[in-house]
Motif scaffolding. Structure first.
Motif, PDB file in Angstrom:
ATOM      1  N   UNK A 194      26.741  -3.507 -43.356  1.00 32.57           N
ATOM      2  CA  UNK A 194      25.636  -4.452 -42.762  1.00 32.57           C
ATOM      3  C   UNK A 194      24.341  -3.791 -42.294  1.00 32.57           C
ATOM      4  N   UNK A 195      24.534  -2.584 -42.008  1.00 29.68           N
ATOM      5  CA  UNK A 195      23.465  -1.818 -41.584  1.00 29.68           C
ATOM      6  C   UNK A 195      22.577  -1.521 -42.623  1.00 29.68           C
ATOM      7  N   UNK A 196      23.076  -1.056 -43.842  1.00 30.66           N
ATOM      8  CA  UNK A 196      22.181  -0.903 -44.879  1.00 30.66           C
ATOM      9  C   UNK A 196      21.706  -2.157 -45.515  1.00 30.66           C
ATOM     10  N   UNK A 197      22.493  -3.265 -45.410  1.00 31.32           N
ATOM     11  CA  UNK A 197      21.609  -4.522 -45.974  1.00 31.32           C
ATOM     12  C   UNK A 197      20.635  -4.872 -45.143  1.00 31.32           C
ATOM     13  N   UNK A 198      20.558  -4.767 -43.766  1.00 36.33           N
ATOM     14  CA  UNK A 198      19.407  -5.137 -42.899  1.00 36.33           C
ATOM     15  C   UNK A 198      18.344  -4.112 -43.088  1.00 36.33           C
ATOM     16  N   UNK A 199      18.399  -3.046 -43.255  1.00 37.17           N
ATOM     17  CA  UNK A 199      17.550  -2.117 -43.232  1.00 37.17           C
ATOM     18  C   UNK A 199      16.828  -2.015 -44.606  1.00 37.17           C
ATOM     19  N   UNK A 200      17.580  -2.258 -45.691  1.00 36.17           N
ATOM     20  CA  UNK A 200      17.100  -2.430 -47.144  1.00 36.17           C
ATOM     21  C   UNK A 200      16.169  -3.685 -47.054  1.00 36.17           C
ATOM     22  N   UNK A 201      16.712  -4.836 -46.481  1.00 35.55           N
ATOM     23  CA  UNK A 201      15.899  -5.961 -46.421  1.00 35.55           C
ATOM     24  C   UNK A 201      14.496  -5.715 -45.686  1.00 35.55           C
ATOM     25  N   UNK A 202      14.332  -4.820 -44.609  1.00 36.20           N
ATOM     26  CA  UNK A 202      13.268  -4.612 -44.110  1.00 36.20           C
ATOM     27  C   UNK A 202      12.399  -3.652 -44.722  1.00 36.20           C
ATOM     28  N   UNK A 203      13.218  -2.860 -45.393  1.00 38.28           N
ATOM     29  CA  UNK A 203      12.156  -1.733 -46.491  1.00 38.28           C
ATOM     30  C   UNK A 203      11.522  -2.550 -47.565  1.00 38.28           C
ATOM     31  N   UNK A 204      11.913  -4.065 -48.063  1.00 45.33           N
ATOM     32  CA  UNK A 204      11.096  -4.585 -48.766  1.00 45.33           C
ATOM     33  C   UNK A 204      10.304  -5.776 -48.265  1.00 45.33           C
ATOM     34  N   UNK A 205      10.066  -5.504 -46.767  1.00 43.68           N
ATOM     35  CA  UNK A 205       9.364  -6.443 -46.230  1.00 43.68           C
ATOM     36  C   UNK A 205       7.769  -6.439 -46.381  1.00 43.68           C
ATOM     37  N   UNK A 206       7.286  -5.067 -47.031  1.00 43.23           N
ATOM     38  CA  UNK A 206       6.064  -4.853 -47.181  1.00 43.23           C
ATOM     39  C   UNK A 206       5.353  -3.885 -46.025  1.00 43.23           C
ATOM     40  N   UNK A 207       6.062  -3.479 -45.155  1.00 44.33           N
ATOM     41  CA  UNK A 207       5.567  -2.336 -44.044  1.00 44.33           C
ATOM     42  C   UNK A 207       5.324  -1.053 -44.668  1.00 44.33           C
ATOM     43  N   UNK A 208       4.409  -0.497 -44.390  1.00 46.85           N
ATOM     44  CA  UNK A 208       4.091   0.684 -44.806  1.00 46.85           C
ATOM     45  C   UNK A 208       5.081   2.050 -44.199  1.00 46.85           C
ATOM     46  N   UNK A 209       5.698   2.786 -44.964  1.00 45.51           N
ATOM     47  CA  UNK A 209       6.479   3.658 -44.659  1.00 45.51           C
ATOM     48  C   UNK A 209       7.737   3.112 -43.466  1.00 45.51           C
ATOM     49  N   UNK A 210       8.101   2.236 -44.059  1.00 46.48           N
ATOM     50  CA  UNK A 210       9.562   1.535 -43.439  1.00 46.48           C
ATOM     51  C   UNK A 210      10.658   2.297 -42.844  1.00 46.48           C
ATOM     52  N   UNK A 211      10.870   3.249 -43.504  1.00 49.10           N
ATOM     53  CA  UNK A 211      11.832   4.251 -43.300  1.00 49.10           C
ATOM     54  C   UNK A 211      11.802   5.163 -42.071  1.00 49.10           C
ATOM     55  N   UNK A 212      10.387   5.078 -41.615  1.00 52.99           N
ATOM     56  CA  UNK A 212      10.063   5.752 -40.405  1.00 52.99           C
ATOM     57  C   UNK A 212       9.904   4.886 -39.090  1.00 52.99           C
ATOM     58  N   UNK A 213      10.301   3.578 -39.407  1.00 52.38           N
ATOM     59  CA  UNK A 213      10.070   2.627 -38.003  1.00 52.38           C
ATOM     60  C   UNK A 213      11.228   2.711 -37.239  1.00 52.38           C
ATOM     61  N   UNK A 214      11.377   3.768 -36.484  1.00 51.28           N
ATOM     62  CA  UNK A 214      12.722   4.034 -35.790  1.00 51.28           C
ATOM     63  C   UNK A 214      12.729   3.153 -34.502  1.00 51.28           C
ATOM     64  N   UNK A 215      11.628   2.143 -34.451  1.00 50.89           N
ATOM     65  CA  UNK A 215      11.863   1.263 -33.223  1.00 50.89           C
ATOM     66  C   UNK A 215      12.963   0.171 -33.564  1.00 50.89           C
ATOM     67  N   UNK A 216      13.305  -0.019 -34.945  1.00 53.67           N
ATOM     68  CA  UNK A 216      14.476  -0.810 -35.434  1.00 53.67           C
ATOM     69  C   UNK A 216      15.664   0.015 -35.319  1.00 53.67           C
ATOM     70  N   UNK A 217      16.735  -0.646 -34.785  1.00 56.68           N
ATOM     71  CA  UNK A 217      17.952   0.118 -34.430  1.00 56.68           C
ATOM     72  C   UNK A 217      18.610   0.339 -35.931  1.00 56.68           C
ATOM     73  N   UNK A 218      18.809  -0.640 -36.910  1.00 51.48           N
ATOM     74  CA  UNK A 218      19.120  -0.133 -38.178  1.00 51.48           C
ATOM     75  C   UNK A 218      18.533   0.840 -38.907  1.00 51.48           C
ATOM     76  N   UNK A 219      17.239   0.963 -38.690  1.00 49.80           N
ATOM     77  CA  UNK A 219      16.639   2.248 -39.418  1.00 49.80           C
ATOM     78  C   UNK A 219      16.899   3.457 -38.584  1.00 49.80           C
ATOM     79  N   UNK A 220      16.591   3.333 -37.197  1.00 47.28           N
ATOM     80  CA  UNK A 220      17.060   4.668 -36.488  1.00 47.28           C
ATOM     81  C   UNK A 220      18.691   5.085 -36.984  1.00 47.28           C
ATOM     82  N   UNK A 221      19.591   3.913 -36.857  1.00 45.73           N
ATOM     83  CA  UNK A 221      21.062   4.187 -37.253  1.00 45.73           C
ATOM     84  C   UNK A 221      21.133   4.989 -38.655  1.00 45.73           C
ATOM     85  N   UNK A 222      20.438   4.695 -39.536  1.00 48.52           N
ATOM     86  CA  UNK A 222      20.583   5.222 -41.021  1.00 48.52           C
ATOM     87  C   UNK A 222      20.029   6.627 -40.732  1.00 48.52           C
ATOM     88  N   UNK A 223      19.048   6.828 -40.062  1.00 42.20           N
ATOM     89  CA  UNK A 223      18.689   8.430 -39.885  1.00 42.20           C
ATOM     90  C   UNK A 223      19.655   9.018 -39.321  1.00 42.20           C
TER      91      UNK A 223
END
Length: 254
Positions: free
Chosen positions: A87-116
């Motif tokens: 579930x974390x992978x799905x929500x994070x990857x969905x955000x990665x495709x949202x068009x945000x620049x460098x989405x993998x560094x958006x540690x303000x999101x709990x799913x992206x932070x948890x991935x790291x």
């Protein structure tokens, strides 16, 4: 809302992500077969069939969005096998495709932070396995090692050991997950072994007659280089946690 079931493979996970975008599913939970599935009163159940073409399309799209280290983090998190990590992978990857620049560094999101955070935990286990694996010579000149890592790190260490021990046959077996990687002097392949009853009781392979002598020499070496006056058990456990000791030659009783 949908409850999804897939085969537990990385390609299966990528296929699931593809179809969740394709059909615009709202996902309630994800299960690996043959896990017990809890039916929701208002949730539909769907089994995702692994499709290599769909999986490759997701992977290639991610390669355009993320640097190699962030791609590797996704795979490491998948190998963590943490409950509902899909579930974390799905929500994070969905955000990665949202068009945000460098989405993998958006540690303000709990799913992206948890991935790291989880990727770091898996990477730490990978490094420990490189250091803590102890091979023993078997009767057929196969070098075998038993491990029980916290995470499924065998796919992450296969290249390291095939490069380092390219001149000998070896088997590293994860007894917790009941599968291993076997090097036959040409390639590494995943295997499952039907161990004898004796192995199941004692967790010992059929060792070469000389192996006990070499093991005793190794244990004597560690005993001699140990400086009792400088012993710091707390610090030692930080570097070599007790859960690894059962498979470390130097920790066995002489």
């Amino acid at each position: 809302m949908y409850r999804l079931c897939y085969d537990g493979t990385w390609k299966g996970m990528l296929t699931l992500i593809f179809e969740s975008f394709e059909y615009k599913w709202h996902i309630a939970a994800i299960y690996k077969k043959p896990e017990s599935i809890q039916n929701g009163l208002f949730d539909a159940m769907h089994e995702v069939i692994t499709n290599e073409t769909k999986a490759l399309r997701v992977w290639n799209a991610l390669r355009l969005k993320l640097p190699p280290n962030a791609l590797g983090d996704l795979y490491k998190v998948f190998l963590s096998e943490i409950t509902q990590i899909e579930m974390t992978l799905c929500t994070a990857i969905s955000f990665y495709f949202s068009g945000v620049d460098k989405p993998h560094l958006a540690y303000g999101r709990s799913d992206v932070l948890r991935i790291k955070q989880i990727a770091k935990m898996v990477d730490r286990e990978r490094h420990r396995m490189k250091a803590f694996i102890r091979f023993s010579r078997q009767q057929d000149d196969l070098y075998g090692a038993m491990i029980e890592p916290d995470f499924n790190v065998l796919p992450l260490i296969r290249k390291h050991f095939s490069d380092r021990y390219a001149d000998q046959r070896w088997l590293i077996y994860d007894v917790k997950r009941d599968y291993g990687i076997y090097y036959n002097l040409q390639e590494v392949e995943e295997v499952r072994v039907a161990f004898s009853k004796d192995f199941q009781e004692h967790k010992m392979l059929l060792e070469h007659p000389e192996e006990k002598r070499y093991r005793n020499l190794w244990q004597q070496y560690f005993k001699q280089v140990n400086i009792v006056e400088r012993k710091n058990l707390k610090l030692h456990i930080q570097h070599v946690p007790r859960r690894y000791w059962k498979h470390l030659t130097e920790k066995q009783i002489l």
